[in-house]
Design an enzyme around this catalytic site. Sequence first.
Site, PDB file in Angstrom:
ATOM      1  CG  ASP A  79      -2.110   0.943   1.068  1.00 15.33           C
ATOM      2  OD1 ASP A  79      -2.248   1.569   0.000  1.00 15.33           O
ATOM      3  OD2 ASP A  79      -2.896   1.048   2.026  1.00 15.33           O
ATOM      4  CE  LYS A  80       0.075   7.848  -2.362  1.00 18.02           C
ATOM      5  NZ  LYS A  80      -1.258   8.518  -2.455  1.00 18.02           N
ATOM      6  CG  HIS A  81      -1.519   7.327   3.787  1.00 14.77           C
ATOM      7  ND1 HIS A  81      -2.864   7.085   3.731  1.00 14.77           N
ATOM      8  CD2 HIS A  81      -1.367   8.502   4.444  1.00 14.77           C
ATOM      9  CE1 HIS A  81      -3.513   8.073   4.332  1.00 14.77           C
ATOM     10  NE2 HIS A  81      -2.624   8.951   4.774  1.00 14.77           N
ATOM     11  CB  SER A  82      -0.527  11.109  -0.062  1.00 13.01           C
ATOM     12  OG  SER A  82      -0.276  12.505  -0.021  1.00 13.01           O
ATOM     13  CB  THR A 119      -8.415   8.857  -1.693  1.00  7.29           C
ATOM     14  OG1 THR A 119      -7.101   9.414  -1.737  1.00  7.29           O
ATOM     15  CG2 THR A 119      -8.520   7.760  -2.746  1.00  7.29           C
ATOM     16  NE  ARG A 167      -5.139  14.638  13.003  1.00 12.42           N
ATOM     17  CZ  ARG A 167      -4.771  14.009  11.897  1.00 12.42           C
ATOM     18  NH1 ARG A 167      -5.283  12.818  11.609  1.00 12.42           N
ATOM     19  NH2 ARG A 167      -3.894  14.549  11.072  1.00 12.42           N
ATOM     20  CB  SER A 182      -4.280   9.586  11.790  1.00 13.31           C
ATOM     21  OG  SER A 182      -5.368   9.466  10.902  1.00 13.31           O
ATOM     22  CE  LYS A 186      -6.908   6.081   7.917  1.00  9.76           C
ATOM     23  NZ  LYS A 186      -6.610   7.186   8.828  1.00  9.76           N
ATOM     24  CE  LYS A 187      -2.674   3.685   4.127  1.00 14.75           C
ATOM     25  NZ  LYS A 187      -3.532   3.314   2.983  1.00 14.75           N
TER      26      LYS A 187
END
Length: 434
Positions: A79-82, A119, A167, A182, A186-187
């Site tokens: 996976d990827k997250h920004s 997203t 937040r 955060s 989740k990841k």
Amino acid sequence: MEARSILAKLRHDLPLSVDELTWVAGALADQTLSAAQAGAFAMGVCRNGLDQAGRVALTQAMCASGQVLKWDLDKPVLDKHSTGGVGDCVSLVLAPALAACGAYVPMISGRGLGHTGGTLDKLEAIPGVNVMLDEARLRGVVGQVGCAIVGATGDIAPADKRLYAVRDVTATVDSLDLITASILSKKLAAGLEGLVLDVKVGSGAFMKDVEAARALAQALVSTANAAGCPTRAIISDMSQPLVPSLGNALEVAEVMRVLRGEKTGAMVELCGALGGVLLAGAGLAKGADAGAAQIKAAIADGRAAERFGAMIAALGGPVHFVENWQRFLPEATVMREVTAQKSGIVQAIDAEALGLAVVALGGGRTVESDPVDPAVGLSDVVRLGARVEKGQPLAVVHASRPVQADQAAATVRSAISLGEKAGTLPTLIVEHIS
């Protein structure tokens, strides 16, 4: 354990123990912590911070506040997250490209936060798409398509779901510790075997300078690895919108142009860099450069588009969305060109101001319950270094009412600085953190 004593420690800048942070995560999840107390906790952490042990403890406790997925698949789960930017729709391209290259991608994503788009909001601009899947359906889509971009259900990191919403409305979005907990809660709950983080820096990011972005990237990487998930990060430039469109449907349109081979540029380059790191780390490519080439090839030859279309159909969207996407995306009722009032070269763009303009148009939220208009936003935003003559467009506003278009146009003009000399253009990939 009780909230008042923990909040008092935070107020006096005293470190919280692992047990106290674990209690807070559980209290967020089961509603023992009131909304006021949750906001006070977020503000206390934002002001005073946590140490590394506290960051790991809060992340793991928030992850463990719900279900943690386990996978039995024949290829790596990646996976990827920004960390959030403006005009950043990389996930919608990278997830199907990774799936086309042999990975499984259960991407648990979020909604708009502050001035940055979400997203899930972008996907929901496509009619019929349902991003809230139960575990059985998530497993089915991932197994069938190779990727699924979905929201965290009540069973996945419920502590983060509450804190995330708090937040957004308490001006605590830019806390390094809360961002870390955060994202990673989740990841980690998704049961990943590899993760890459896209840490944004610049006017459209939460972190405005490289030092702050580097600190966040290092916190994320060290926390994720301490929790057992192999993780690397890339710091990427956000001194201007990644793509020249801001707003949910408008960014999906940009994604479709990339997936159909009509556009390349920064989006493809960043997808290649992020995906290359993931594929190399998972043994699916002989190095990051080879992995980047694989990602770009999957985009160029249409395999990523095919996976994206299959994912949209599996999420309840149109079966032939990729072939006929223009038919399905909503359009704003008011469109207005914002023209330059003088000639010059684009020297700076306040991307955060542009993002907030989209929120004001109705494309984001100021409070959690706000509805989102998927059609509004900005398109054709000029790029840094471009020469603009007086009367030429700086951007196009897409609005639901003329008065909103007027306000957005004024913001666009003030956010884009023109001058006589061209400045140094930013480098897209700023730094690798491993």
